[in-house]
Enzyme design. Structure first.
Site, PDB file in Angstrom:
ATOM      1  N   LEU A  22     -13.531  53.338  57.781  1.00  0.00           N
ATOM      2  CA  LEU A  22     -13.868  53.937  59.067  1.00  0.00           C
ATOM      3  C   LEU A  22     -14.439  55.353  58.915  1.00  0.00           C
ATOM      4  O   LEU A  22     -14.844  55.961  59.903  1.00  0.00           O
ATOM      5  CB  LEU A  22     -12.622  53.993  59.958  1.00  0.00           C
ATOM      6  CG  LEU A  22     -11.984  52.651  60.327  1.00  0.00           C
ATOM      7  CD1 LEU A  22     -10.674  52.885  61.072  1.00  0.00           C
ATOM      8  CD2 LEU A  22     -12.928  51.812  61.164  1.00  0.00           C
ATOM      9  N   SER A  23     -14.467  55.853  57.696  1.00  0.00           N
ATOM     10  CA  SER A  23     -14.896  57.237  57.460  1.00  0.00           C
ATOM     11  C   SER A  23     -16.309  57.532  57.958  1.00  0.00           C
ATOM     12  O   SER A  23     -16.545  58.618  58.510  1.00  0.00           O
ATOM     13  CB  SER A  23     -14.769  57.584  55.973  1.00  0.00           C
ATOM     14  OG  SER A  23     -13.409  57.616  55.589  1.00  0.00           O
ATOM     15  N   SER A  67     -11.309  57.413  46.814  1.00  0.00           N
ATOM     16  CA  SER A  67     -10.113  56.575  46.812  1.00  0.00           C
ATOM     17  C   SER A  67      -9.665  56.428  45.363  1.00  0.00           C
ATOM     18  O   SER A  67     -10.337  56.889  44.434  1.00  0.00           O
ATOM     19  CB  SER A  67     -10.399  55.204  47.441  1.00  0.00           C
ATOM     20  OG  SER A  67     -11.216  54.429  46.581  1.00  0.00           O
ATOM     21  N   LYS A  71      -9.347  59.473  42.678  1.00  0.00           N
ATOM     22  CA  LYS A  71      -8.533  60.627  43.075  1.00  0.00           C
ATOM     23  C   LYS A  71      -7.936  61.328  41.860  1.00  0.00           C
ATOM     24  O   LYS A  71      -7.672  62.532  41.899  1.00  0.00           O
ATOM     25  CB  LYS A  71      -7.417  60.185  44.015  1.00  0.00           C
ATOM     26  CG  LYS A  71      -7.859  59.835  45.423  1.00  0.00           C
ATOM     27  CD  LYS A  71      -6.656  59.515  46.299  1.00  0.00           C
ATOM     28  CE  LYS A  71      -7.069  59.200  47.724  1.00  0.00           C
ATOM     29  NZ  LYS A  71      -5.904  58.967  48.614  1.00  0.00           N
ATOM     30  N   ASN A  92      -8.726  64.160  47.054  1.00  0.00           N
ATOM     31  CA  ASN A  92      -9.358  63.135  47.893  1.00  0.00           C
ATOM     32  C   ASN A  92     -10.676  63.633  48.468  1.00  0.00           C
ATOM     33  O   ASN A  92     -11.382  62.897  49.138  1.00  0.00           O
ATOM     34  CB  ASN A  92      -8.416  62.676  49.031  1.00  0.00           C
ATOM     35  CG  ASN A  92      -8.276  63.726  50.119  1.00  0.00           C
ATOM     36  OD1 ASN A  92      -8.391  64.926  49.876  1.00  0.00           O
ATOM     37  ND2 ASN A  92      -8.020  63.278  51.333  1.00  0.00           N
ATOM     38  N   GLY A 133       2.652  57.255  44.053  1.00  0.00           N
ATOM     39  CA  GLY A 133       1.248  57.415  43.687  1.00  0.00           C
ATOM     40  C   GLY A 133       0.633  58.678  44.269  1.00  0.00           C
ATOM     41  O   GLY A 133       1.335  59.552  44.799  1.00  0.00           O
ATOM     42  N   TYR A 235      -3.548  51.371  57.693  1.00  0.00           N
ATOM     43  CA  TYR A 235      -4.069  51.212  59.053  1.00  0.00           C
ATOM     44  C   TYR A 235      -4.846  49.908  59.224  1.00  0.00           C
ATOM     45  O   TYR A 235      -5.336  49.597  60.309  1.00  0.00           O
ATOM     46  CB  TYR A 235      -4.951  52.405  59.450  1.00  0.00           C
ATOM     47  CG  TYR A 235      -6.188  52.604  58.603  1.00  0.00           C
ATOM     48  CD1 TYR A 235      -7.380  51.941  58.894  1.00  0.00           C
ATOM     49  CD2 TYR A 235      -6.173  53.472  57.520  1.00  0.00           C
ATOM     50  CE1 TYR A 235      -8.510  52.131  58.128  1.00  0.00           C
ATOM     51  CE2 TYR A 235      -7.294  53.666  56.740  1.00  0.00           C
ATOM     52  CZ  TYR A 235      -8.470  52.993  57.044  1.00  0.00           C
ATOM     53  OH  TYR A 235      -9.587  53.178  56.268  1.00  0.00           O
TER      54      TYR A 235
END
Length: 286
Positions: A22-23, A67, A71, A92, A133, A235
């Site tokens: 969704l970014s 991602s 990262k 990130n 993580g 999400y």
């Protein structure tokens, strides 16, 4: 006299998979609202950290989000890393200043901002954090430095990040009044469930190939106080198995959409110095 055409700034998410993200909706709306000549898109990649760093400089990208595993694997390739990101051991967000790559981590502060936006009394919070993580470590760091009363972290001791998690707790202990503890998942039944005011799932259990699973059982959730709030960084789906179980027990639940938008707001400000309209974005993403 002819005016020079201002070149459109390019930003991207580098991830695999990336197309579900969704970014682009979030950041492109932010660029439009702030009248910035910029565009955000996704790059689906499994390249190494070194190859990605070269790609950011070559394109060039003015900034990017990452991602896993980037990262962590991109860290050695950066020219500068914020104190926060170095402590977490993951980034990130990257800003490109004429080929100089600067790394930041907005995941944890994004979660804290979402908690505050939903009325969580952070100064009184006693948190059970699931996972060790990059995302979990970012959340742990942000909560500890807020500070909250206590954070209890569960991670399997045979996982590579367990020692890193223990080291992070030791580092944070010198900087916060938050009581921190890290436990092997096998000791889950020894927890005093009733004292937790907040549970956060920062594992991938409930997403992708693990979508039909939950990190906690209904029996474990039943031991929580009725006022305990349950958050999931996931999400997609909007209601993970964990949130479905907690909701059935009458517990207040929240998915990771709010954290996604809040961490994006941190990245947007880091890149542009401008504000992302968080409330507007959350309303059209639901």
């Amino acid at each position: 006299m002819l005016s020079k055409t201002v070149k459109k700034q390019r930003y991207a998410l580098l991830a695999h998979p990336a197309k579900h993200s969704l970014s682009p909706q979030i950041h492109n709306y932010g660029f439009e609202v702030n009248r910035l000549n910029a565009v955000y898109f996704v790059i689906d990649t499994v390249a190494s950290g070194a190859a990605v760093a070269e790609q950011i400089r070559r394109m060039p990208l003015a900034g990017c989000n990452l991602s896993l595993p980037l990262k962590e694997t991109l860290l050695p390739e950066l020219d500068e890393i914020s104190i926060n990101a170095r402590l977490i051991g993951a980034i990130n967000t990257v800003r490109n200043e004429d080929g100089r790559l600067i790394g930041e981590n907005t995941d944890g502060t994004g979660m804290v901002a979402d908690l505050a936006a939903h009325g969580v009394q952070l100064e009184q919070a006693q948190v059970l954090l699931l996972g060790g993580g990059a995302t979990a470590r970012a959340i742990l760091t942000a909560l500890a430095l807020t500070p909250v009363v206590q954070v209890t972290v569960l991670q399997r001791a045979n996982r590579p990040h367990f020692a890193q998690l223990q080291h992070l707790c030791a580092q944070l202990a010198a900087q916060t009044t938050t009581k921190l503890s890290c436990h092997d998942w096998q000791k889950i039944d020894q927890l005093e469930w009733s004292r937790f005011t907040l549970v956060i799932n920062a594992t991938s259990i409930g997403f992708g190939s693990h979508a039909e699973q939950a990190p906690l059982t209904a029996a474990q959730l039943q031991q929580l106080a009725p006022t305990t709030k349950v958050w999931d960084v996931i999400y997609e789906p909007r209601q993970s198995q964990l949130l479905q179980q907690a909701d059935q027990l009458g517990l207040e639940t929240h998915n990771g959409l709010g954290m996604l938008v809040q961490q994006a707001a941190g990245a947007f400000q880091f890149w542009t110095g401008k504000t992302l309209p968080v409330n507007e974005i959350q309303s059209f993403l639901k």
